[in-house]
Design an enzyme around this catalytic site. Structure first.
Site, PDB file in Angstrom:
ATOM      1  N   SER A 205       0.858  -1.257   0.058  1.00 15.74           N
ATOM      2  CA  SER A 205      -0.037   0.037   0.155  1.00 15.74           C
ATOM      3  C   SER A 205       0.860   1.335  -0.048  1.00 15.74           C
ATOM      4  CB  SER A 205      -0.824  -0.060   1.167  1.00 15.74           C
ATOM      5  OG  SER A 205      -1.950  -1.097   1.265  1.00 15.74           O
TER       6      SER A 205
HETATM    7  N1  SAH Z   1      -0.715  -5.346   4.107  1.00 17.12           N
HETATM    8  C1  SAH Z   1      -0.253  -5.558   2.714  1.00 17.12           C
HETATM    9  C2  SAH Z   1      -0.873  -4.842   1.682  1.00 17.12           C
HETATM   10  C3  SAH Z   1      -0.993  -6.057   0.549  1.00 17.12           C
HETATM   11  S1  SAH Z   1      -2.342  -5.723  -0.670  1.00 17.12           S
HETATM   12  C4  SAH Z   1       1.407  -4.893   2.760  1.00 17.12           C
HETATM   13  O1  SAH Z   1       1.655  -4.225   3.689  1.00 17.12           O
HETATM   14  O2  SAH Z   1       2.107  -5.291   1.825  1.00 17.12           O
HETATM   15  C5  SAH Z   1      -3.536  -6.863  -0.055  1.00 17.12           C
HETATM   16  C6  SAH Z   1      -3.310  -8.549   0.236  1.00 17.12           C
HETATM   17  O3  SAH Z   1      -4.415  -8.785   0.811  1.00 17.12           O
HETATM   18  C7  SAH Z   1      -2.679  -9.193  -1.053  1.00 17.12           C
HETATM   19  O4  SAH Z   1      -1.535  -9.855  -0.807  1.00 17.12           O
HETATM   20  C8  SAH Z   1      -3.894 -10.140  -1.307  1.00 17.12           C
HETATM   21  O5  SAH Z   1      -3.612 -11.348  -1.672  1.00 17.12           O
HETATM   22  C9  SAH Z   1      -4.322 -10.278   0.255  1.00 17.12           C
HETATM   23  N2  SAH Z   1      -5.707 -10.739   0.353  1.00 17.12           N
HETATM   24  C10 SAH Z   1      -6.874 -10.559  -0.354  1.00 17.12           C
HETATM   25  N3  SAH Z   1      -7.905 -11.072  -0.154  1.00 17.12           N
HETATM   26  C11 SAH Z   1      -7.604 -11.941   1.140  1.00 17.12           C
HETATM   27  C12 SAH Z   1      -8.384 -12.690   1.832  1.00 17.12           C
HETATM   28  N4  SAH Z   1      -9.543 -13.191   1.937  1.00 17.12           N
HETATM   29  N5  SAH Z   1      -7.414 -13.339   2.857  1.00 17.12           N
HETATM   30  C13 SAH Z   1      -6.232 -13.130   3.068  1.00 17.12           C
HETATM   31  N6  SAH Z   1      -5.702 -12.146   2.349  1.00 17.12           N
HETATM   32  C14 SAH Z   1      -6.097 -11.722   1.084  1.00 17.12           C
END
Ligand code: SAH
Length: 210
Positions: A60
């Protein structure tokens, strides 16, 4: 590249955009964001933008991480559940604030890579899980704080797994292309206060694993 200098500059940009919580700013200054993104993007590590991390996902935007962390209002020793481990950066920020972090990722390759990285970087207070985060983590519930870092609908599961007095911060689909950052305070069982901040953009919250 002088990453420390770049980080200081990024933190002053975030501050100028309205983040004032000292502990949050200190955590953003301490955690080395470049270590959480592919080397090919290191030149952009301290720009205030999201960066691709593979599998169609992104780390993000730093301002968004700071905004969500400020809303989450984490205290030392609290149990925090994160849905969407991704790069591990947000989890590292929470650990830096003294939280005991439980973080769930639904994409196996990201789960594997980030679990290894967090171990190498010495984040012992972060536990990683490969699962569908929309189900929360019933075996470790309730949580003092829950943070969702992918956008979707509000899940009742999250509210159920929150302590009374706890906070949930999640981007909720706004019906168009964007997301509304939403903070919900669980005042009592079945009694909630909701605050909304529109104008965010996120990868989608997807059910199931892969
Ligand atoms: N907090 C992360 C943001 C990554 S983007 C960071 O600091 O880098 C969001 C992430 O959520 C992605 O990796 C995606 O695969 C994951 N995601 C989406 N739906 C999800 C679900 N139902 N359960 C777990 N992870 C999920």
């Amino acid at each position: 590249m002088d990453f420390e200098k770049q980080r200081k500059n990024l933190v002053s940009i975030i501050q100028s955009k309205g983040i004032s919580n000292e502990r949050v700013l200190e955590a953003m200054l301490a955690v080395e964001r470049h270590k959480f993104i592919p080397k090919a993007h290191w030149a952009e590590a301290y720009d205030d933008y999201p960066v691709p991390i593979g599998e169609g996902q992104t780390i993000s935007q730093p301002y968004t991480v700071a905004f969500m962390t400020e809303l989450l209002d984490v205290e030392t020793g609290q149990k925090v559940l994160e849905i969407g481990t991704g790069s591990g950066y947000q989890a590292a920020i929470l650990a830096c604030l003294g939280a005991q972090v439980f973080t769930i990722e639904r994409i196996y390759t990201l789960y594997q890579r980030t679990s290894k990285l967090l171990k190498e970087l010495g984040y012992q207070q972060i536990k990683t899980f490969y699962a569908d985060g929309t189900e929360g983590l019933p075996q470790y519930a309730p949580f003092d704080r829950i943070i969702v870092t992918a956008s979707g609908q509000l899940q009742q599961t999250f509210l159920d797994q929150l302590v009374v007095g706890g906070l949930l911060v999640a981007p909720i689909d706004d019906g168009g292309m964007g997301s509304t950052m939403t903070r919900i305070t669980k005042v009592a069982e079945n009694d909630y206060i909701t605050e909304r901040y529109p104008g965010f953009s996120f990868v989608p919250l997807v059910k199931g694993t892969r």
